[in-house]
Scaffold this active site. Structure first.
Site, PDB file in Angstrom:
ATOM      1  N   SER A 159      10.211  36.515 -31.062  1.00  0.00           N
ATOM      2  CA  SER A 159       9.947  37.376 -29.797  1.00  0.00           C
ATOM      3  C   SER A 159      10.277  38.367 -29.749  1.00  0.00           C
ATOM      4  O   SER A 159      10.140  39.842 -29.089  1.00  0.00           O
ATOM      5  CB  SER A 159      10.410  36.895 -28.274  1.00  0.00           C
ATOM      6  OG  SER A 159       9.598  36.462 -27.954  1.00  0.00           O
ATOM      7  N   SER A 170       7.559  38.230 -27.815  1.00  0.00           N
ATOM      8  CA  SER A 170       6.951  38.226 -26.481  1.00  0.00           C
ATOM      9  C   SER A 170       7.725  39.716 -25.932  1.00  0.00           C
ATOM     10  O   SER A 170       7.335  40.171 -24.694  1.00  0.00           O
ATOM     11  CB  SER A 170       7.913  37.455 -25.516  1.00  0.00           C
ATOM     12  OG  SER A 170       9.486  36.804 -25.496  1.00  0.00           O
ATOM     13  N   LYS A 187      14.416  44.174 -21.541  1.00  0.00           N
ATOM     14  CA  LYS A 187      13.493  43.191 -21.568  1.00  0.00           C
ATOM     15  C   LYS A 187      13.578  42.503 -19.838  1.00  0.00           C
ATOM     16  O   LYS A 187      14.435  42.151 -19.654  1.00  0.00           O
ATOM     17  CB  LYS A 187      13.762  42.333 -22.368  1.00  0.00           C
ATOM     18  CG  LYS A 187      12.432  41.293 -22.089  1.00  0.00           C
ATOM     19  CD  LYS A 187      12.489  40.340 -23.574  1.00  0.00           C
ATOM     20  CE  LYS A 187      11.166  39.233 -23.554  1.00  0.00           C
ATOM     21  NZ  LYS A 187      11.148  38.762 -24.889  1.00  0.00           N
TER      22      LYS A 187
END
Lengths: 427, 92
Positions: free
Chosen positions: A129, A105, A30
């Site tokens: 997330s 996310s 990420k």
């Protein structure tokens, strides 16, 4: 790549020989996890050109274990969103449900695994997330107990809530990645050695699928308002666990009715403080040199941050401001303590708790951007876990109308092995 | 909408505290959205006072000298530097 899974494609080679635990394995990371020499944007224009001078601890652990990092995955800006649509680099499509969002996310990380662009991925979970995109993309995601995985090099959003965790196609593979990243780090004082009785086997070794005698609590509050199709898939998956010797009981967690507002007040308050560092002087978009420092900082932040980030910084500033602190922030901390107590009580009666990860199937792209409150409410089943610092896993449970549904299992603090054992009965 | 719904002036004030400039249309949009979100947050009034006895212990380490980021690396992401320092705007 049309699906926009990565913000930056790159190759960071692993070290060690063929015997290293993750030799020959590709991993997506990420883009809020620092990679030395490879830009780390947090999905924000503010950090479009930011190149970290050091690696996050989890990144060093990955490369030390022989893994090859293949890219920095797309995400909601600074982790703020449940769809990956607030990214300044454009939305990511859901490989398991084209035209739908991949969740967020950590949407790029989940999509990378679902699309086969990487074997494994790392995400971060502040209020769901990791688990939300795992559920929406039909893959496995683990949110570890607070303190199990180092946050050194993770760009902070809500630092009392967030943990880095793994994605994979199977529970065993996700657990193998957890084996590599877990454990104390002198650079993150909130990490600790899990309380265990002597020597423990690895997390991956716990993926036996043995649920005989497992007692599963189903919190009634986390089923309320869920989509009918989602509930049907959830009960079918639970039935599968019961066929293998588990039992289920209804339990009640009255405090979770207030978890969403408590979570958002705390996360926004922490965000307003954590994101104060982005003033364009040491890194990030500069506001130039005309005017005084308040003016240029305010210009940099207007230009560099997107709508959702501004919303959360402003609401967090409001919640902490004179006259409102007791009404919002203090009450939210009370609610957080109450949620923890409710979970503790539940684990006196049952081994794990189960619910749908998300109360709805993946949204259509563009559906939720105009109504922030509706987006916050979709996090009802994931945020209580972060408030209570507990571990949880989202595992694919099936599909409703061709759309993936995730089942969430929540465990007591540092009880990851039990979650992995149970979840591995399903994937 | 509750009595203490947010006004555009309050949104501007909070934005100033947070050092975020807002365009007029952003003020309008946030005023509308904050009213709805804060009304929802008002449900925290129903939360009972809770005994919070967190079992937290400070984690200390010896205060020993160790290597840190070198200056060039630390300055690499700054738009402007001068004599090995970050350069910022005027304070006032």
């Amino acid at each position: 790549m049309g699906s926009n899974i990565f913000i930056t494609e790159t190759t960071i080679e692993g070290e060690g020989d063929g015997d290293a635990p993750l030799a020959g394995t590709t991993v997506a990371v990420k883009d809020n996890i620092s990679t030395a020499g490879v830009r780390t944007t947090c999905g924000s224009e503010m950090l479009e050109e930011y190149v970290p001078p050091y690696d996050a601890t989890v990144v060093s652990r990955l490369t030390d274990a022989g893994a090859t990092i293949v890219g920095k995955a797309n995400m909601d800006e600074f982790g703020m969103g449940s769809t990956t649509e607030t990214s300044a680099f454009g939305a990511t499509d859901n490989p398991a449900a084209p035209g739908r969002v991949p969740g967020g996310s950590s949407g790029g990380s989940a999509a990378a695994v679902a699309a086969g662009e990487a074997d494994l991925a790392l995400g971060s979970d502040t209020g769901g997330s990791i688990r939300c995109p795992a559920a929406f993309c039909g893959v496995v995601g683990i949110k570890p107990t607070y303190g199990l995985v180092s946050r050194y090099g993770l760009v902070a959003y809500g630092n009392s809530l967030e943990q880095i965790g793994p994605f994979a196609e199977t529970v065993e593979d996700a657990a193998a990645l957890l084996d590599v990243i877990a454990g104390p780090d002198e650079r993150d004082a909130t990490t600790r050695e899990p309380e265990t009785n002597g020597e423990q086997p690895g997390y991956a070794d716990a993926a036996t699928g043995d649920v005989d005698g497992l007692s599963i609590g189903v919190p009634t509050e986390l089923l309320e308002g869920a989509d009918e199709g989602v509930l049907e898939v959830f009960w079918d998956a639970l039935g599968e666990l019961e066929d293998r010797g588990a039992t289920h009981h209804e339990v009640s967690l009255p405090s979770v009715e207030h978890a969403v507002e408590a979570y958002y007040v705390i996360a926004m308050s922490e965000a307003s403080s954590n994101l104060a560092r982005f003033d364009g002087v040491r890194y990030g978009r500069s506001g130039g040199y005309d005017g005084n420092w308040n003016e240029t900082f305010a210009t940099a932040r207007q230009e560099g941050f997107g709508d959702e980030v501004k919303r959360r910084i402003l609401l967090g500033t409001y919640a902490l401001s004179a006259g409102y602190h007791d009404k919002y922030y203090k009450k939210a901390q009370d609610a957080r303590a109450w949620v923890k107590q409710d979970f503790d009580r539940a684990f006196d009666e049952v081994d794990v708790l189960a619910s749908p990860t998300m109360p709805v199937p993946p949204f259509e792209r563009g559906e939720s951007l105009e109504d922030p409150l509706q987006m916050y409410l979709a996090d009802a089943n994931t945020v209580p876990v972060n408030l209570a610092d507990l571990p949880a896993i989202s595992v694919p449970a099936g599909e409703t109308d061709g759309l993936p549904v995730g089942l969430q299992l929540v465990g007591a603090a540092f009880d990851e092995r039990r979650l992995i054992r149970a979840a591995s009965a399903l994937a | 909408m509750s009595d203490d719904a947010v006004s555009p002036e309050e949104v501007r004030h909070v934005a100033e505290l947070a050092r975020v400039d807002l365009a007029d249309d952003e003020v309008d949009q946030f005023t509308r959205q904050f009213a709805e979100i804060l009304e929802y947050f008002d449900a925290l009034d129903e939360v009972p006072e809770v005994e919070r006895d967190a079992e937290l212990a400070n984690v200390m380490r010896p205060d020993e000298e160790r290597d840190s980021l070198d200056r060039e690396e630390a300055l690499r992401n700054a738009r402007e530097t001068e004599d090995g320092y970050f350069k910022g705007p005027n304070v006032s």
